[in-house]
Design an enzyme around this catalytic site. Sequence first.
Site, short mmCIF file in Angstrom:
data_model
loop_
_atom_site.label_atom_id
_atom_site.label_comp_id
_atom_site.label_asym_id
_atom_site.label_seq_id
_atom_site.Cartn_x
_atom_site.Cartn_y
_atom_site.Cartn_z
N CYS B 51 67.45 83.52 16.40
CA CYS B 51 66.92 82.01 16.69
C CYS B 51 66.29 81.45 15.80
O CYS B 51 65.88 80.34 15.91
CB CYS B 51 66.62 82.03 18.18
SG CYS B 51 67.73 82.60 19.49
N ALA B 290 78.42 97.14 28.08
CA ALA B 290 78.65 96.05 27.32
C ALA B 290 77.40 95.15 27.60
O ALA B 290 77.50 94.89 28.63
CB ALA B 290 79.73 95.49 27.01
N GLY B 292 75.46 91.55 26.07
CA GLY B 292 75.04 90.18 25.06
C GLY B 292 76.45 89.66 24.74
O GLY B 292 77.15 89.28 25.45
N TYR B 437 50.00 69.20 38.97
CA TYR B 437 49.54 67.90 38.48
C TYR B 437 48.01 67.71 37.97
O TYR B 437 47.34 67.99 38.99
CB TYR B 437 49.97 67.06 39.41
CG TYR B 437 49.42 65.55 39.30
CD1 TYR B 437 49.67 64.78 38.37
CD2 TYR B 437 48.66 65.00 40.40
CE1 TYR B 437 48.90 63.58 37.97
CE2 TYR B 437 48.14 63.74 40.35
CZ TYR B 437 48.28 63.08 38.98
OH TYR B 437 47.68 61.82 39.10
#
Lengths: 585, 585
Positions: B51, B290, B292, B437
Amino acid sequence: MTDSTTAASPTLVVVGGVAGGASAVTRARRMNEHATIIMFEKDEHVSFANCGLPYHVGGEIAERESLFVARPALFADRFNIDVRTRHEVVDIDRSRREVTVLNHTTGEHFRQAYDKLILAPGAAPIVPPLAGISASNVFSVRNVTDTDRINAFMTRAQPGRAVVVGAGYIGLEMMEQLHSRGVAVTLVELQPQVLPLMDPELAHMLEEEIAAHDIDLRLGDGISALVSAEGLATGVVLGSGETIDTDMVILGIGVRPSVQLAEQAGLSLGDSGGIHVNAHGQTDDPDIYAVGDACEYTFGPTGKQMRVALAGPANRAGRLAGEHAVTGSSAPVPRAWGTAIVRVFGLAAGMVGLTMSMARRSGLDARCCVVRANHHVGYYPGAQPVTLKLVYEAGTGRILGAQAVGREGIDKRIDVIATAMHFGATVHDLTALDLAYAPSFGAAKDPVHMAGFVAANDLAGTAVIMPIDSDLDGYQVLDVRSRDEVSGSALYGAPHAINIPLHELRERIAELDSAQPTVVSCASGARSYVATRILMQRGFNTVYNLSGGTLLRAHAISSISAGYSGPRPAPAPIPAPPVTGRRGD
Amino acid sequence: MTDSTTAASPTLVVVGGVAGGASAVTRARRMNEHATIIMFEKDEHVSFANCGLPYHVGGEIAERESLFVARPALFADRFNIDVRTRHEVVDIDRSRREVTVLNHTTGEHFRQAYDKLILAPGAAPIVPPLAGISASNVFSVRNVTDTDRINAFMTRAQPGRAVVVGAGYIGLEMMEQLHSRGVAVTLVELQPQVLPLMDPELAHMLEEEIAAHDIDLRLGDGISALVSAEGLATGVVLGSGETIDTDMVILGIGVRPSVQLAEQAGLSLGDSGGIHVNAHGQTDDPDIYAVGDACEYTFGPTGKQMRVALAGPANRAGRLAGEHAVTGSSAPVPRAWGTAIVRVFGLAAGMVGLTMSMARRSGLDARCCVVRANHHVGYYPGAQPVTLKLVYEAGTGRILGAQAVGREGIDKRIDVIATAMHFGATVHDLTALDLAYAPSFGAAKDPVHMAGFVAANDLAGTAVIMPIDSDLDGYQVLDVRSRDEVSGSALYGAPHAINIPLHELRERIAELDSAQPTVVSCASGARSYVATRILMQRGFNTVYNLSGGTLLRAHAISSISAGYSGPRPAPAPIPAPPVTGRRGD
């Protein structure tokens, strides 16, 4: 239009015009165009931003006008609501369904009939009964009149020094904002830490930040008297005897719910001192509702009734009570979780639910872990560590609370966990969350995931947590950091720690005694987790991982905090390993 | 140690060493100290930050070394894992439980036995079969070898122009990063919008940002050929016939799951083309897992199996499959929700679950609303609008998806809603969340709350939503903005709109025809909501609120987007009002 005429056009009277009251009247109008809606506010202003007040003093919010979210004219023009400021409701006649109102401008009293009444009177700042406390340079920070007084005084007197009493939200914010206006601030707090609603090791991170900004921090000390001259406070006498000379005093000690009106009307209060209400915000009298800081909420982590003096719950409860009052139905007022955040210079401190200290006091079988992980991936520039503490129930894994401190991304992690808690989440849920990831926004394994992993491993017996503030005497302590790290900063309170860097552990495991209960540590708890797993699977019977590592332990039990060198709370009791079977070994 | 010897020290072989594979082997080691663990990776590198690749090209991630999250030596030293790069598993012999491995360095083949096998081969970039596509200046962006090639080319050739093909995540990131290196970028996308996984009106906000950075944006167009000279691509021929001269080409068209090995071994694929797995990541063969990009996940909003080529699910599934493979048990692989975020210059675009377009295609009875609210209170400086779209099921209120675009706080809102969706939240849950907040972090009524309020009002019939892209012909349209606002920007596609500012509506209501179906609009949908409520309670039978208002409508159906003037998708069908009874009128 199937409603009866009475129900369709009731008269709704609301007492108090800030968060809860203003939310109530606007929702009431949207849900009932034909109601008569009157909002009485005893002070000058309605619908102002009281959370913004410190930032107007500091000048970050430059325009006073921007503190007003909605003016009375907007309530009139847009919502056909009759707003009366400087009108104080002084009595409720429940049998006649009338209130008595004092008009502070004219001094006159009058009576106003209601079909439904909503009490949103808020809370009043606590002012200790000391001689001189009403001096013109001693201030609370609750409404725009207060900040007007502070700003006028500062413009006129150009104070160089201030004492802020109380290190809760308002105290910390006023400290920061006065500092940014060039005032030398002394912050006085009776507890041995700032932000007493946070566990000490995280609060101590804030204390470092505060000390780094040259604030004179006095922890474990209170004010016992004021020194006055010519009608002004000129000094604060601490409980310890010392006198701090000052030009002004800010009181941030806390608030007391405004329940007099409800009490006079014979409505019950709850154990926490707030007005008792049901799931729709109704008091004992179904025609009278209460919302906001004056009432109690169902507190999520415990299910008990409790006061939560925060804006979010007040807005939500006001909106729902307003709807219920004029339509006869609404969704129930949601549980409050105590979610809050405060900025302290460059740090943010956020929290939700119970701290470990609170959980212990509540008699819950609570466990906790701390992780330190970057707010976004470390390989993308600007990564800042998030220190995240998770408190959870031993048997069920239910999340009881979370606290986080750091420079970036604190609000996000607290909001994610608060959202999970709304649904009764366990720590296992955190491991499964699908959160947004790109390098500048987060990590595929977010701090929230990491906290979930560590807590789930703790509960499964895969790697049992030793709380960061534990007494390590009597344990074999293994420090798996590199030699350089160890020589740079020793593990606090463990001079007997054995240093074997993690990558040498498998070869040198014979240097350790597998029969002894062992605590493993590193800088953060990540490498020590790997080491814990190695030991557990190579014949060591009792192994703990010190959650938070060296970095946090310094905060947890050493006396590094500026302004406090007295005793710390006793170390936490060592937890028993969970009763669930160990996996994988 | 109650496990049998075989189970306690299995041989685990993992194919692929990036997100899923690396997570699998490290968790496997922590859970089983005695297993033999071998990870084969066909390319040069393992455990790299794919990424982060675009940001290394752009220079934001300056050091190539920082792309490597863990080097083979760390796997060996810390985890006792045998990592073999340039080793490609070319065959699986399920009956013998052996794989055949090709060592790309020596050219030799060898066989390796396994007890458990985890397939994490990932996906391969789609490369269209065009003449010249293998030129040395045509690049995919999938691994460090790719970015090495790009960086070497850019240093050598100093390209002034680039064509980026595909406006998904990688395409948008490469566009941004090449632009920041001073390259003039043309972005080509076959769909009539960027980020085809987002609904058009939000994608169009990104297009404005892209156009403002002088990117040559070509929407609704694809590449049909390359022009080449001396082994280099010198131009891209678009489907529309135009040729764009260029110095380099980046392919960001998408990826294809690497399923050949699984197919050869007779393991089934699912309908979406990924390897079919059960809740523990096991394929048809329980000894073969498996994880990904090559496999399918259970997609949360639909419960169907689907590929989700994102890092988060890969990491989570890898970790759990690694545990299951060496211990025989683990928590199930969590559902994936498609949560993702991408930065596009100053904007962020985040999403989770289904868009409205996807929900319609899935045959769900979906509704949607859009709110525009500040990322923190407006009175605190620096507030930035968050445009948040919520998609939900008509009958149940279950949240199906959310999308958000803005300059600040997008990741937080998407993560909060993704967390809620994990628990099967309805829109009513959003209204009840207790979020953190303080003025610099949020608002007591957060955009998430606002979206929940609007959606709940829609479902209750309190204020029924008209989708922003609706055809307004045949409706009485009321625009309640001020005269100045209206003269500044008319409501797109509604020249017949009647302007009555909200505060005049009660007086001037007779100017409207209460018998006509009416749509109310303002800038964002907030004032028009108040007006909707007034009309509904004053004799108007059918009233809709235009969710998103004038501002978003311009994005939704006008042709402001740079680079596209072709037809837009047809306006959405007008929703029937919900069948639930109307409340409060």
